[in-house]
Design a protein around this motif. Structure first.
Motif, PDB file in Angstrom:
ATOM      1  N   ALA A  64       0.844  -1.192   0.000  1.00  0.00           N
ATOM      2  CA  ALA A  64       0.000   0.000   0.000  1.00  0.00           C
ATOM      3  C   ALA A  64       0.882   1.245   0.000  1.00  0.00           C
ATOM      4  O   ALA A  64       1.716   1.419   0.881  1.00  0.00           O
ATOM      5  CB  ALA A  64      -0.912  -0.004   1.214  1.00  0.00           C
ATOM      6  N   CYS A  65       0.708   2.063  -0.991  1.00  0.00           N
ATOM      7  CA  CYS A  65       1.450   3.323  -1.084  1.00  0.00           C
ATOM      8  C   CYS A  65       0.519   4.440  -0.637  1.00  0.00           C
ATOM      9  O   CYS A  65      -0.508   4.671  -1.260  1.00  0.00           O
ATOM     10  CB  CYS A  65       1.903   3.562  -2.525  1.00  0.00           C
ATOM     11  SG  CYS A  65       2.982   2.265  -3.170  1.00  0.00           S
ATOM     12  N   THR A  66       0.898   5.115   0.420  1.00  0.00           N
ATOM     13  CA  THR A  66       0.059   6.169   0.974  1.00  0.00           C
ATOM     14  C   THR A  66       0.645   7.535   0.613  1.00  0.00           C
ATOM     15  O   THR A  66       1.784   7.828   0.982  1.00  0.00           O
ATOM     16  CB  THR A  66      -0.022   6.035   2.505  1.00  0.00           C
ATOM     17  OG1 THR A  66      -0.470   4.718   2.827  1.00  0.00           O
ATOM     18  CG2 THR A  66      -0.975   7.050   3.089  1.00  0.00           C
ATOM     19  N   PRO A  67      -0.140   8.348  -0.089  1.00  0.00           N
ATOM     20  CA  PRO A  67       0.382   9.664  -0.458  1.00  0.00           C
ATOM     21  C   PRO A  67       0.533  10.553   0.775  1.00  0.00           C
ATOM     22  O   PRO A  67      -0.258  10.459   1.713  1.00  0.00           O
ATOM     23  CB  PRO A  67      -0.675  10.224  -1.413  1.00  0.00           C
ATOM     24  CG  PRO A  67      -1.932   9.504  -1.061  1.00  0.00           C
ATOM     25  CD  PRO A  67      -1.513   8.148  -0.561  1.00  0.00           C
ATOM     26  N   PRO A  68       1.535  11.429   0.760  1.00  0.00           N
ATOM     27  CA  PRO A  68       1.706  12.327   1.897  1.00  0.00           C
ATOM     28  C   PRO A  68       0.631  13.412   1.893  1.00  0.00           C
ATOM     29  O   PRO A  68       0.049  13.726   0.854  1.00  0.00           O
ATOM     30  CB  PRO A  68       3.093  12.932   1.669  1.00  0.00           C
ATOM     31  CG  PRO A  68       3.290  12.870   0.199  1.00  0.00           C
ATOM     32  CD  PRO A  68       2.563  11.625  -0.258  1.00  0.00           C
ATOM     33  N   GLU A  69       0.391  13.947   3.064  1.00  0.00           N
ATOM     34  CA  GLU A  69      -0.583  15.030   3.181  1.00  0.00           C
ATOM     35  C   GLU A  69       0.042  16.330   2.686  1.00  0.00           C
ATOM     36  O   GLU A  69       1.191  16.641   3.023  1.00  0.00           O
ATOM     37  CB  GLU A  69      -1.007  15.174   4.636  1.00  0.00           C
ATOM     38  CG  GLU A  69      -2.175  16.101   4.838  1.00  0.00           C
ATOM     39  CD  GLU A  69      -2.706  16.057   6.244  1.00  0.00           C
ATOM     40  OE1 GLU A  69      -3.070  17.138   6.747  1.00  0.00           O
ATOM     41  OE2 GLU A  69      -2.731  14.973   6.840  1.00  0.00           O
ATOM     42  N   ARG A  70      -0.726  17.046   1.915  1.00  0.00           N
ATOM     43  CA  ARG A  70      -0.250  18.321   1.370  1.00  0.00           C
ATOM     44  C   ARG A  70      -0.021  19.318   2.507  1.00  0.00           C
ATOM     45  O   ARG A  70      -0.856  19.445   3.400  1.00  0.00           O
ATOM     46  CB  ARG A  70      -1.306  18.859   0.404  1.00  0.00           C
ATOM     47  CG  ARG A  70      -0.885  20.074  -0.336  1.00  0.00           C
ATOM     48  CD  ARG A  70      -1.973  20.495  -1.307  1.00  0.00           C
ATOM     49  NE  ARG A  70      -1.559  21.692  -2.004  1.00  0.00           N
ATOM     50  CZ  ARG A  70      -1.901  21.960  -3.248  1.00  0.00           C
ATOM     51  NH1 ARG A  70      -2.663  21.138  -3.919  1.00  0.00           N
ATOM     52  NH2 ARG A  70      -1.479  23.064  -3.807  1.00  0.00           N
ATOM     53  N   PRO A  71       1.100  20.038   2.491  1.00  0.00           N
ATOM     54  CA  PRO A  71       1.362  20.993   3.569  1.00  0.00           C
ATOM     55  C   PRO A  71       0.421  22.197   3.501  1.00  0.00           C
ATOM     56  O   PRO A  71      -0.020  22.592   2.424  1.00  0.00           O
ATOM     57  CB  PRO A  71       2.814  21.420   3.340  1.00  0.00           C
ATOM     58  CG  PRO A  71       3.119  21.069   1.941  1.00  0.00           C
ATOM     59  CD  PRO A  71       2.189  19.974   1.526  1.00  0.00           C
ATOM     60  N   PHE A  72       0.137  22.735   4.661  1.00  0.00           N
ATOM     61  CA  PHE A  72      -0.737  23.909   4.758  1.00  0.00           C
ATOM     62  C   PHE A  72       0.082  25.165   4.508  1.00  0.00           C
ATOM     63  O   PHE A  72       1.180  25.323   5.036  1.00  0.00           O
ATOM     64  CB  PHE A  72      -1.373  23.966   6.145  1.00  0.00           C
ATOM     65  CG  PHE A  72      -2.161  25.217   6.387  1.00  0.00           C
ATOM     66  CD1 PHE A  72      -3.399  25.396   5.790  1.00  0.00           C
ATOM     67  CD2 PHE A  72      -1.650  26.225   7.190  1.00  0.00           C
ATOM     68  CE1 PHE A  72      -4.129  26.562   5.998  1.00  0.00           C
ATOM     69  CE2 PHE A  72      -2.369  27.393   7.408  1.00  0.00           C
ATOM     70  CZ  PHE A  72      -3.611  27.561   6.817  1.00  0.00           C
ATOM     71  N   LEU A  73      -0.470  26.048   3.718  1.00  0.00           N
ATOM     72  CA  LEU A  73       0.152  27.341   3.469  1.00  0.00           C
ATOM     73  C   LEU A  73      -0.866  28.422   3.826  1.00  0.00           C
ATOM     74  O   LEU A  73      -1.931  28.508   3.205  1.00  0.00           O
ATOM     75  CB  LEU A  73       0.567  27.486   2.002  1.00  0.00           C
ATOM     76  CG  LEU A  73       1.261  28.796   1.634  1.00  0.00           C
ATOM     77  CD1 LEU A  73       2.586  28.947   2.397  1.00  0.00           C
ATOM     78  CD2 LEU A  73       1.504  28.866   0.139  1.00  0.00           C
ATOM     79  N   PRO A  74      -0.571  29.215   4.856  1.00  0.00           N
ATOM     80  CA  PRO A  74      -1.519  30.271   5.231  1.00  0.00           C
ATOM     81  C   PRO A  74      -1.707  31.274   4.093  1.00  0.00           C
ATOM     82  O   PRO A  74      -0.812  31.467   3.267  1.00  0.00           O
ATOM     83  CB  PRO A  74      -0.870  30.949   6.436  1.00  0.00           C
ATOM     84  CG  PRO A  74       0.384  30.224   6.730  1.00  0.00           C
ATOM     85  CD  PRO A  74       0.630  29.232   5.662  1.00  0.00           C
ATOM     86  N   GLN A  75      -2.862  31.909   4.079  1.00  0.00           N
ATOM     87  CA  GLN A  75      -3.151  32.906   3.044  1.00  0.00           C
ATOM     88  C   GLN A  75      -2.443  34.229   3.322  1.00  0.00           C
ATOM     89  O   GLN A  75      -2.003  34.899   2.400  1.00  0.00           O
ATOM     90  CB  GLN A  75      -4.665  33.139   2.947  1.00  0.00           C
ATOM     91  CG  GLN A  75      -5.432  31.919   2.466  1.00  0.00           C
ATOM     92  CD  GLN A  75      -5.055  31.525   1.053  1.00  0.00           C
ATOM     93  OE1 GLN A  75      -4.982  32.355   0.164  1.00  0.00           O
ATOM     94  NE2 GLN A  75      -4.795  30.247   0.854  1.00  0.00           N
ATOM     95  N   HIS A 111       5.389  34.746   7.327  1.00  0.00           N
ATOM     96  CA  HIS A 111       6.631  35.221   7.958  1.00  0.00           C
ATOM     97  C   HIS A 111       6.747  34.721   9.394  1.00  0.00           C
ATOM     98  O   HIS A 111       7.820  34.279   9.819  1.00  0.00           O
ATOM     99  CB  HIS A 111       6.714  36.755   7.914  1.00  0.00           C
ATOM    100  CG  HIS A 111       7.046  37.279   6.561  1.00  0.00           C
ATOM    101  ND1 HIS A 111       8.320  37.237   6.045  1.00  0.00           N
ATOM    102  CD2 HIS A 111       6.264  37.843   5.606  1.00  0.00           C
ATOM    103  CE1 HIS A 111       8.311  37.762   4.828  1.00  0.00           C
ATOM    104  NE2 HIS A 111       7.072  38.133   4.541  1.00  0.00           N
ATOM    105  N   ILE A 112       5.645  34.776  10.132  1.00  0.00           N
ATOM    106  CA  ILE A 112       5.670  34.358  11.537  1.00  0.00           C
ATOM    107  C   ILE A 112       6.033  32.880  11.661  1.00  0.00           C
ATOM    108  O   ILE A 112       6.834  32.488  12.503  1.00  0.00           O
ATOM    109  CB  ILE A 112       4.305  34.640  12.212  1.00  0.00           C
ATOM    110  CG1 ILE A 112       4.085  36.150  12.324  1.00  0.00           C
ATOM    111  CG2 ILE A 112       4.225  33.982  13.581  1.00  0.00           C
ATOM    112  CD1 ILE A 112       2.668  36.538  12.749  1.00  0.00           C
ATOM    113  N   TYR A 113       5.442  32.040  10.802  1.00  0.00           N
ATOM    114  CA  TYR A 113       5.612  30.588  10.895  1.00  0.00           C
ATOM    115  C   TYR A 113       6.542  30.028   9.828  1.00  0.00           C
ATOM    116  O   TYR A 113       6.495  28.851   9.503  1.00  0.00           O
ATOM    117  CB  TYR A 113       4.240  29.908  10.802  1.00  0.00           C
ATOM    118  CG  TYR A 113       3.306  30.332  11.911  1.00  0.00           C
ATOM    119  CD1 TYR A 113       3.505  29.877  13.208  1.00  0.00           C
ATOM    120  CD2 TYR A 113       2.246  31.204  11.661  1.00  0.00           C
ATOM    121  CE1 TYR A 113       2.657  30.265  14.236  1.00  0.00           C
ATOM    122  CE2 TYR A 113       1.396  31.599  12.677  1.00  0.00           C
ATOM    123  CZ  TYR A 113       1.611  31.129  13.968  1.00  0.00           C
ATOM    124  OH  TYR A 113       0.776  31.516  14.977  1.00  0.00           O
TER     125      TYR A 113
END
Length: 80
Positions: free
Chosen positions: A13-24, A30-32
């Protein structure tokens, strides 16, 4: 033959990684920035592993399909 196939189990079973969150908001970026950068770097490494897994599973499935086709040919020959 069927028992041997069942004992081998299903394909990997190949499990795709979760897409990273990018704030709007740019301010949040800049903070994170260190956390976000780490999330993206982790994703890039994980997606490369995922691609390798898919390639390996594809090769395994092709090999299995070839073996099953050969088995089927032997079965048909035995019936003649």
């Amino acid at each position: 033959m069927i028992l041997a196939a069942l004992a081998a189990g299903p394909g990997k079973a190949c499990t795709p990684p979760e897409r990273p969150f990018l704030p709007q908001a740019r301010e949040d970026m800049h903070i994170y920035r260190d956390l976000i950068r780490g999330d993206f770097e982790t994703y890039i490494a994980a997606v490369q592993d995922y691609f390798r897994c898919i390639d390996e599973e594809r090769a395994r499935a092709f090999s299995e399909a070839r073996e099953v086709s050969e088995d089927y040919g032997r079965f048909i020959d035995a019936l003649e």
